[in-house]
Write a protein that holds these residues in place. Structure first.
Motif, PDB file in Angstrom:
ATOM      1  N   ALA A 285       3.005 -31.824 -53.457  1.00  0.00           N
ATOM      2  CA  ALA A 285       3.153 -32.484 -52.157  1.00  0.00           C
ATOM      3  C   ALA A 285       2.008 -33.490 -51.987  1.00  0.00           C
ATOM      4  N   PRO A 286       2.327 -34.769 -51.796  1.00  0.00           N
ATOM      5  CA  PRO A 286       1.262 -35.773 -51.673  1.00  0.00           C
ATOM      6  C   PRO A 286       0.601 -35.743 -50.304  1.00  0.00           C
ATOM      7  N   GLY A 287      -0.671 -36.094 -50.290  1.00  0.00           N
ATOM      8  CA  GLY A 287      -1.419 -36.174 -49.042  1.00  0.00           C
ATOM      9  C   GLY A 287      -2.725 -36.896 -49.262  1.00  0.00           C
ATOM     10  N   ARG A 288      -3.460 -37.070 -48.165  1.00  0.00           N
ATOM     11  CA  ARG A 288      -4.731 -37.777 -48.235  1.00  0.00           C
ATOM     12  C   ARG A 288      -5.843 -36.845 -47.761  1.00  0.00           C
ATOM     13  N   VAL A 289      -6.963 -36.845 -48.472  1.00  0.00           N
ATOM     14  CA  VAL A 289      -8.090 -36.001 -48.108  1.00  0.00           C
ATOM     15  C   VAL A 289      -8.673 -36.470 -46.781  1.00  0.00           C
ATOM     16  N   ALA A 290      -8.608 -35.583 -45.765  1.00  0.00           N
ATOM     17  CA  ALA A 290      -9.096 -35.928 -44.428  1.00  0.00           C
ATOM     18  C   ALA A 290     -10.517 -35.436 -44.192  1.00  0.00           C
ATOM     19  N   GLY A 291     -10.990 -34.539 -45.034  1.00  0.00           N
ATOM     20  CA  GLY A 291     -12.342 -34.020 -44.860  1.00  0.00           C
ATOM     21  C   GLY A 291     -12.710 -33.085 -45.986  1.00  0.00           C
ATOM     22  N   LEU A 292     -14.009 -32.978 -46.254  1.00  0.00           N
ATOM     23  CA  LEU A 292     -14.493 -32.130 -47.332  1.00  0.00           C
ATOM     24  C   LEU A 292     -15.791 -31.461 -46.884  1.00  0.00           C
ATOM     25  N   HIS A 297     -20.617 -22.875 -54.154  1.00  0.00           N
ATOM     26  CA  HIS A 297     -19.708 -22.317 -55.154  1.00  0.00           C
ATOM     27  C   HIS A 297     -18.298 -22.850 -55.007  1.00  0.00           C
ATOM     28  N   ASP A 298     -17.963 -23.355 -53.819  1.00  0.00           N
ATOM     29  CA  ASP A 298     -16.664 -23.976 -53.614  1.00  0.00           C
ATOM     30  C   ASP A 298     -16.755 -24.967 -52.465  1.00  0.00           C
ATOM     31  N   ALA A 299     -15.638 -25.569 -52.130  1.00  0.00           N
ATOM     32  CA  ALA A 299     -15.599 -26.538 -51.033  1.00  0.00           C
ATOM     33  C   ALA A 299     -14.282 -26.380 -50.291  1.00  0.00           C
ATOM     34  N   LEU A 300     -14.293 -26.666 -48.997  1.00  0.00           N
ATOM     35  CA  LEU A 300     -13.097 -26.628 -48.169  1.00  0.00           C
ATOM     36  C   LEU A 300     -12.556 -28.043 -48.040  1.00  0.00           C
ATOM     37  N   LEU A 301     -11.323 -28.206 -48.464  1.00  0.00           N
ATOM     38  CA  LEU A 301     -10.683 -29.515 -48.487  1.00  0.00           C
ATOM     39  C   LEU A 301      -9.595 -29.556 -47.416  1.00  0.00           C
ATOM     40  N   ARG A 302      -9.672 -30.524 -46.506  1.00  0.00           N
ATOM     41  CA  ARG A 302      -8.610 -30.719 -45.517  1.00  0.00           C
ATOM     42  C   ARG A 302      -7.749 -31.888 -45.970  1.00  0.00           C
ATOM     43  N   VAL A 303      -6.446 -31.633 -46.067  1.00  0.00           N
ATOM     44  CA  VAL A 303      -5.528 -32.639 -46.582  1.00  0.00           C
ATOM     45  C   VAL A 303      -4.440 -32.914 -45.548  1.00  0.00           C
ATOM     46  N   ARG A 304      -4.313 -34.195 -45.169  1.00  0.00           N
ATOM     47  CA  ARG A 304      -3.227 -34.625 -44.287  1.00  0.00           C
ATOM     48  C   ARG A 304      -2.032 -34.986 -45.159  1.00  0.00           C
ATOM     49  N   LEU A 305      -0.965 -34.168 -45.081  1.00  0.00           N
ATOM     50  CA  LEU A 305       0.190 -34.359 -45.939  1.00  0.00           C
ATOM     51  C   LEU A 305       1.019 -35.564 -45.504  1.00  0.00           C
ATOM     52  N   ASP A 306       1.611 -36.251 -46.454  1.00  0.00           N
ATOM     53  CA  ASP A 306       2.474 -37.391 -46.153  1.00  0.00           C
ATOM     54  C   ASP A 306       3.691 -36.951 -45.346  1.00  0.00           C
ATOM     55  N   SER A 307       4.120 -35.704 -45.562  1.00  0.00           N
ATOM     56  CA  SER A 307       5.296 -35.188 -44.859  1.00  0.00           C
ATOM     57  C   SER A 307       4.970 -34.711 -43.449  1.00  0.00           C
ATOM     58  N   GLY A 308       3.679 -34.778 -43.070  1.00  0.00           N
ATOM     59  CA  GLY A 308       3.262 -34.337 -41.742  1.00  0.00           C
ATOM     60  C   GLY A 308       2.542 -33.009 -41.791  1.00  0.00           C
ATOM     61  N   GLY A 309       1.531 -32.856 -40.949  1.00  0.00           N
ATOM     62  CA  GLY A 309       0.753 -31.621 -40.916  1.00  0.00           C
ATOM     63  C   GLY A 309      -0.484 -31.707 -41.783  1.00  0.00           C
ATOM     64  N   GLU A 310      -1.440 -30.888 -41.479  1.00  0.00           N
ATOM     65  CA  GLU A 310      -2.693 -30.829 -42.225  1.00  0.00           C
ATOM     66  C   GLU A 310      -2.907 -29.419 -42.750  1.00  0.00           C
ATOM     67  N   PRO A 320     -11.080 -30.701 -60.115  1.00  0.00           N
ATOM     68  CA  PRO A 320     -11.271 -32.157 -60.017  1.00  0.00           C
ATOM     69  C   PRO A 320     -12.067 -32.536 -58.766  1.00  0.00           C
ATOM     70  N   ALA A 321     -13.114 -33.346 -58.930  1.00  0.00           N
ATOM     71  CA  ALA A 321     -13.918 -33.802 -57.797  1.00  0.00           C
ATOM     72  C   ALA A 321     -13.141 -34.859 -57.036  1.00  0.00           C
ATOM     73  N   VAL A 322     -12.948 -34.650 -55.754  1.00  0.00           N
ATOM     74  CA  VAL A 322     -12.220 -35.609 -54.928  1.00  0.00           C
ATOM     75  C   VAL A 322     -13.101 -36.039 -53.766  1.00  0.00           C
ATOM     76  N   THR A 323     -12.769 -37.178 -53.156  1.00  0.00           N
ATOM     77  CA  THR A 323     -13.550 -37.720 -52.052  1.00  0.00           C
ATOM     78  C   THR A 323     -12.651 -37.957 -50.849  1.00  0.00           C
ATOM     79  N   GLU A 324     -13.268 -38.071 -49.704  1.00  0.00           N
ATOM     80  CA  GLU A 324     -12.524 -38.304 -48.467  1.00  0.00           C
ATOM     81  C   GLU A 324     -11.748 -39.609 -48.570  1.00  0.00           C
ATOM     82  N   GLY A 325     -10.485 -39.577 -48.132  1.00  0.00           N
ATOM     83  CA  GLY A 325      -9.621 -40.749 -48.185  1.00  0.00           C
ATOM     84  C   GLY A 325      -8.788 -40.841 -49.439  1.00  0.00           C
ATOM     85  N   GLU A 326      -9.103 -40.024 -50.437  1.00  0.00           N
ATOM     86  CA  GLU A 326      -8.382 -40.086 -51.709  1.00  0.00           C
ATOM     87  C   GLU A 326      -7.024 -39.398 -51.600  1.00  0.00           C
TER      88      GLU A 326
END
Length: 355
Positions: A285-292, A297-310, A320-326
């Protein structure tokens, strides 16, 4: 299975407040069982009933095959052969470590048994020290040794690690778990700490609304919770609406295999955070990273899905290292638990949600 402790229909109310509403639980002999529940949920009251400090309004308590509480029976605490480890250790300040541990033993029993249990809890050679010379973790170890010394039928631990800092707590509970096992003790740990219950216990009993909602091995309670309340209390959970057809749940994260038998129609699924896989390319499911939020030892990733909802997912070191907005793609590994329409959620999911 030989039961070291059996609770049958145990009820307790204080005035109009019902604290226990029919608790049923069998604790296998030689095991460590964690009673897990929210603060104020009746865990300590249940422990006090087993110890003999409170009388149940109804039901029975059997310890090592002997009824210690029932409508016609109420053995005093000193006759129940139950050892207790309180939250703060509660050592006698004027007695040495050996004096504290041997306090409940006959004089001829003290020498060998005191040394034995101190070695079990990692305090060999500490017998002459005084309580004020010990760290908080060492004091709790002494309290466990004192409870084990008379070889009780049952050991009760009332949130014994709550006053310790996080790093020390992990070390002490691991050592105490090993000591209980080495001594063949039957133990009941009451706690509101999910990690503590899952890591220490052979059996986890989830107490809610005055009843045991589920009891089983930690892996079963975590992976196959009986309802949404248990799912969201025992670990983090992502709650998603779905439509079930042919044993598959259609969600905003795709079509997911349902665990067990799931009836056709609208329902709710629970996805554990470690089931979420994050990738830079599909499928998923595609989405955009809204926050990290980074935790080490880990990280909390918030993803805004293209289909709606976070949704929120945890990624570990080495992912994989990801950044906000990716742009990322989320997929789910393994089957998911499915619950019927109208199933209630006892509390909001922690660090995992859909909005």
């Amino acid at each position: 299975m030989v039961s070291g402790l059996v609770l049958s229909g145990v009820c307790k109310a204080f005035g109009s407040a019902i604290v226990l509403a029919g608790v049923d639980l069998a604790v296998p002999a030689g095991s460590v069982t964690a009673v897990l529940g929210p603060s104020g949920g009746g865990k300590t009251t249940l422990l006090r009933i087993v110890a003999g400090f409170e009388r149940p309004d109804a039901g029975s308590v059997t310890v090592d095959g002997r009824t210690v509480a029932s409508p016609g029976v109420s053995l005093p605490p000193e006759r129940r052969r139950v050892g207790i480890v309180p939250q703060e250790g509660a050592l006698f300040p004027h007695l040495s470590v050996a004096g504290n541990v041997g306090y409940g033993l006959h004089r001829h029993q003290r020498g060998g048994r005191v040394a034995e249990v101190l070695a079990l809890v990692g305090l060999a050679g500490y017998g002459r020290r005084m309580p004020h010379e010990l760290s908080g973790g060492e004091q709790q170890r002494v309290a466990v040794a004192r409870a084990l010394a008379p070889r009780p039928s049952l050991v009760l631990l009332d949130e014994p690690f709550s006053a310790l800092d996080a790093g020390l707590r992990t070390e002490v509970r691991s050592d105490i778990r090993a000591a209980l096992s080495a001594d063949g003790a039957t133990a009941v740990l009451v706690t509101h700490d999910q990690a503590e219950a899952l890591s220490m216990a052979d059996l986890v009993a989830v107490l809610r609304d005055g009843r045991v909602m589920q009891a089983g091995p930690p892996t079963q309670v975590y992976r196959e919770p009986v309802d949404l309340g248990v799912a969201t209390f025992v670990g983090e959970a992502l709650i998603l609406p779905c439509e079930v057809t042919g044993g598959m749940a259609d969600t905003i994260l795709g079509r997911l295999p349902a665990r067990g038998t799931a009836p056709t129609g609208p329902a709710t699924v629970v996805v554990r955070p470690e089931q979420l896989a994050v990738a830079r390319s599909g499928p998923g499911a595609p989405g955009r990273v809204a926050g990290l939020t980074f935790y080490g030892h880990d990280a909390l990733l918030r993803v805004r899905l293209d289909s709606g909802g976070e949704v929120a997912a945890r990624i570990l070191q080495g992912d994989p290292a990801v950044t906000e907005g990716e742009t990322v793609f989320l997929s789910v590994r393994g089957p998911v638990s499915v619950y019927p329409p109208g199933a209630s959620c006892e509390r909001p999911a922690t660090d995992a949600h859909v909005s």
